[in-house]
Write a protein that holds these residues in place. Sequence first.
Motif, PDB file in Angstrom:
ATOM      1  N   GLY A 258       0.807  -1.214   0.000  1.00 51.16           N
ATOM      2  CA  GLY A 258       0.000   0.000   0.000  1.00 51.16           C
ATOM      3  C   GLY A 258       0.835   1.257   0.000  1.00 51.16           C
ATOM      4  O   GLY A 258       0.443   2.276  -0.589  1.00 51.16           O
ATOM      5  N   GLU A 259       2.015   1.208   0.633  1.00 50.61           N
ATOM      6  CA  GLU A 259       2.875   2.391   0.684  1.00 50.61           C
ATOM      7  C   GLU A 259       3.504   2.705  -0.661  1.00 50.61           C
ATOM      8  O   GLU A 259       3.868   3.851  -0.918  1.00 50.61           O
ATOM      9  CB  GLU A 259       3.985   2.183   1.724  1.00 50.61           C
ATOM     10  N   CYS A 260       3.650   1.704  -1.488  1.00 53.06           N
ATOM     11  CA  CYS A 260       4.330   1.915  -2.764  1.00 53.06           C
ATOM     12  C   CYS A 260       3.518   2.814  -3.698  1.00 53.06           C
ATOM     13  O   CYS A 260       4.079   3.595  -4.465  1.00 53.06           O
ATOM     14  CB  CYS A 260       4.605   0.574  -3.439  1.00 53.06           C
ATOM     15  N   GLY A 261       2.191   2.692  -3.680  1.00 53.03           N
ATOM     16  CA  GLY A 261       1.360   3.531  -4.510  1.00 53.03           C
ATOM     17  C   GLY A 261       1.495   3.258  -5.990  1.00 53.03           C
ATOM     18  O   GLY A 261       1.098   4.075  -6.813  1.00 53.03           O
ATOM     19  N   SER A 262       2.038   2.148  -6.377  1.00 44.40           N
ATOM     20  CA  SER A 262       2.209   1.804  -7.784  1.00 44.40           C
ATOM     21  C   SER A 262       1.084   0.873  -8.221  1.00 44.40           C
ATOM     22  O   SER A 262       0.233   0.467  -7.417  1.00 44.40           O
ATOM     23  CB  SER A 262       3.572   1.138  -8.003  1.00 44.40           C
ATOM     24  N   ASP A 263       1.100   0.539  -9.501  1.00 43.56           N
ATOM     25  CA  ASP A 263       0.119  -0.388 -10.053  1.00 43.56           C
ATOM     26  C   ASP A 263       0.576  -1.805  -9.739  1.00 43.56           C
ATOM     27  O   ASP A 263       1.362  -2.402 -10.484  1.00 43.56           O
ATOM     28  CB  ASP A 263      -0.012  -0.158 -11.559  1.00 43.56           C
ATOM     29  N   ILE A 264       0.106  -2.343  -8.606  1.00 45.76           N
ATOM     30  CA  ILE A 264       0.554  -3.644  -8.121  1.00 45.76           C
ATOM     31  C   ILE A 264      -0.646  -4.573  -8.014  1.00 45.76           C
ATOM     32  O   ILE A 264      -1.659  -4.229  -7.396  1.00 45.76           O
ATOM     33  CB  ILE A 264       1.251  -3.526  -6.758  1.00 45.76           C
ATOM     34  N   ASP A 265      -0.517  -5.713  -8.604  1.00 46.50           N
ATOM     35  CA  ASP A 265      -1.530  -6.766  -8.516  1.00 46.50           C
ATOM     36  C   ASP A 265      -0.985  -7.839  -7.568  1.00 46.50           C
ATOM     37  O   ASP A 265      -0.054  -8.567  -7.913  1.00 46.50           O
ATOM     38  CB  ASP A 265      -1.809  -7.344  -9.896  1.00 46.50           C
ATOM     39  N   ALA A 266      -1.544  -7.914  -6.360  1.00 51.72           N
ATOM     40  CA  ALA A 266      -1.021  -8.808  -5.327  1.00 51.72           C
ATOM     41  C   ALA A 266      -1.913 -10.015  -5.175  1.00 51.72           C
ATOM     42  O   ALA A 266      -3.135  -9.898  -5.086  1.00 51.72           O
ATOM     43  CB  ALA A 266      -0.909  -8.066  -3.997  1.00 51.72           C
ATOM     44  N   ASP A 267      -1.287 -11.184  -5.144  1.00 54.54           N
ATOM     45  CA  ASP A 267      -1.977 -12.448  -4.904  1.00 54.54           C
ATOM     46  C   ASP A 267      -1.274 -13.135  -3.734  1.00 54.54           C
ATOM     47  O   ASP A 267      -0.322 -13.908  -3.919  1.00 54.54           O
ATOM     48  CB  ASP A 267      -1.938 -13.318  -6.159  1.00 54.54           C
ATOM     49  N   ILE A 268      -1.712 -12.842  -2.530  1.00 57.57           N
ATOM     50  CA  ILE A 268      -1.053 -13.314  -1.310  1.00 57.57           C
ATOM     51  C   ILE A 268      -1.957 -14.315  -0.625  1.00 57.57           C
ATOM     52  O   ILE A 268      -3.108 -13.996  -0.273  1.00 57.57           O
ATOM     53  CB  ILE A 268      -0.735 -12.146  -0.368  1.00 57.57           C
ATOM     54  N   ASP A 269      -1.441 -15.504  -0.448  1.00 55.09           N
ATOM     55  CA  ASP A 269      -2.177 -16.570   0.237  1.00 55.09           C
ATOM     56  C   ASP A 269      -2.143 -16.305   1.742  1.00 55.09           C
ATOM     57  O   ASP A 269      -1.059 -16.223   2.346  1.00 55.09           O
ATOM     58  CB  ASP A 269      -1.552 -17.916  -0.105  1.00 55.09           C
ATOM     59  N   ALA A 270      -3.291 -16.150   2.346  1.00 55.69           N
ATOM     60  CA  ALA A 270      -3.348 -15.855   3.785  1.00 55.69           C
ATOM     61  C   ALA A 270      -2.747 -16.987   4.613  1.00 55.69           C
ATOM     62  O   ALA A 270      -2.168 -16.761   5.671  1.00 55.69           O
ATOM     63  CB  ALA A 270      -4.797 -15.592   4.207  1.00 55.69           C
ATOM     64  N   ALA A 271      -2.895 -18.220   4.116  1.00 56.03           N
ATOM     65  CA  ALA A 271      -2.343 -19.362   4.863  1.00 56.03           C
ATOM     66  C   ALA A 271      -0.823 -19.324   4.891  1.00 56.03           C
ATOM     67  O   ALA A 271      -0.195 -19.935   5.765  1.00 56.03           O
ATOM     68  CB  ALA A 271      -2.827 -20.674   4.243  1.00 56.03           C
ATOM     69  N   ALA A 272      -0.211 -18.628   3.920  1.00 53.20           N
ATOM     70  CA  ALA A 272       1.253 -18.562   3.892  1.00 53.20           C
ATOM     71  C   ALA A 272       1.805 -17.730   5.034  1.00 53.20           C
ATOM     72  O   ALA A 272       2.986 -17.832   5.365  1.00 53.20           O
ATOM     73  CB  ALA A 272       1.724 -17.990   2.556  1.00 53.20           C
ATOM     74  N   CYS A 273       0.960 -16.876   5.628  1.00 55.11           N
ATOM     75  CA  CYS A 273       1.416 -16.034   6.725  1.00 55.11           C
ATOM     76  C   CYS A 273       1.382 -16.747   8.065  1.00 55.11           C
ATOM     77  O   CYS A 273       1.729 -16.155   9.084  1.00 55.11           O
ATOM     78  CB  CYS A 273       0.575 -14.756   6.786  1.00 55.11           C
ATOM     79  N   ARG A 274       0.921 -17.983   8.090  1.00 54.59           N
ATOM     80  CA  ARG A 274       0.824 -18.734   9.335  1.00 54.59           C
ATOM     81  C   ARG A 274       1.784 -19.924   9.331  1.00 54.59           C
ATOM     82  O   ARG A 274       2.054 -20.527   8.289  1.00 54.59           O
ATOM     83  CB  ARG A 274      -0.605 -19.251   9.541  1.00 54.59           C
ATOM     84  N   ASP A 275       2.286 -20.226  10.510  1.00 57.76           N
ATOM     85  CA  ASP A 275       3.109 -21.433  10.727  1.00 57.76           C
ATOM     86  C   ASP A 275       4.409 -21.423   9.933  1.00 57.76           C
ATOM     87  O   ASP A 275       4.965 -22.482   9.629  1.00 57.76           O
ATOM     88  CB  ASP A 275       2.314 -22.696  10.377  1.00 57.76           C
ATOM     89  N   CYS A 276       4.900 -20.241   9.569  1.00 57.84           N
ATOM     90  CA  CYS A 276       6.208 -20.154   8.910  1.00 57.84           C
ATOM     91  C   CYS A 276       7.259 -19.726   9.933  1.00 57.84           C
ATOM     92  O   CYS A 276       6.975 -18.899  10.804  1.00 57.84           O
ATOM     93  CB  CYS A 276       6.181 -19.136   7.764  1.00 57.84           C
ATOM     94  N   PRO A 277       8.459 -20.266   9.857  1.00 60.22           N
ATOM     95  CA  PRO A 277       9.516 -19.811  10.765  1.00 60.22           C
ATOM     96  C   PRO A 277       9.787 -18.317  10.587  1.00 60.22           C
ATOM     97  O   PRO A 277       9.572 -17.750   9.514  1.00 60.22           O
ATOM     98  CB  PRO A 277      10.735 -20.654  10.346  1.00 60.22           C
TER      99      PRO A 277
END
Length: 375
Positions: A258-277
Amino acid sequence: MKDDWLSERHKRLLFLLCPVVLAVVDTIVSVGPMHASTLEVAIGLVGGVALLARRRTPVAVLLATVPGVYLGTGWFAAMAALYTVARLRSERRPLIACALLVAVAHYLPVPLERLGEVGWENLDAEDAVLVSLAPVALGRAVAMHAELATRLRELSESRAREHQLVARQVLATERARLGREMHDVVAHQVSLVSLQAGALRMSSTEPAVREAADAIRKLSVRTLEELRHMVGLLRAAGVGGGDLSPQPRLADLDRLIGECGSDIDADIDAAACRDCPDAVERAAFRIVQEALTNVRKHAPGAKVWVSLRCQGQQLCVEVRNGPACAGTEPLDLPSGGHGLIGLYERVHLLGGSFEATALADGGFLVSAILPTSAS
């Protein structure tokens, strides 16, 4: 310090003179019952005085004491000389020869004087063996103790040097890590400032605003140059204190994009943010952050695709951008040269794979695969 030096000097002098005095006293005491002649007494005294040079020429001093052993007026001098030989010389054959010489010299007069007596021969033979073996055993024991003490001291010094080298290596690794963290964080924020200043300069028609935007861009460039210099100093010199670097998480990716303010298409898997070292999360965050910073530097205005997803026991991170927009002024930002190299080091240390390649359409692709479980 002076008193200690004098005390040590007195100890050495006492160690040197004490055997000489005891040898002279032994000669004088043994003269009475033997009714020895003046020549025999002189030979015993010469052997005792010769002990002054026993550390310089131990074998020669031992040979000088042998006549006193044979005459019975200098057995202590011979024992002291034989001890010195065993203390300073480790060769087996010369040491055995010296011991046998003293034993034979001590035993040889006995059969001539007590030829008709029964039982004295065995007792005197044992006495001769004891007189020769005791100094040798004591000398070798002292020599081995000194050698072991020296080796123990060398081992302790070697371990101390090894600990210092390990500490220096750990410090160098920490400096390099802090340098990469500083480069990633500050370069990202300053490039955002420069990007916003460039956008303000392009959109504004007022000369004062455009001039202020130019000044902000120049200050941003100067700040990154100072940052590169500071990172170099951080790598070259020791830094005290605790961990100064931030600890970003994958949950912070939305804020970063959001801070970048550029034309960014983000596809972030919410499950990837859990249980990672934690180390994997920080590495993934830095990959996205560095890739977005490079897009702003080299391809301003380009379309960006960010993908983050889990595949089994692996976290896949991908940042792809298209070519720069035509007519867009590139950001003249300095580079410390540690960006992609630092990302490769992070991923490699975690046991993953990293790739950064240019695309045929003029864009660029940064991708990494990070293991999410310890192997």
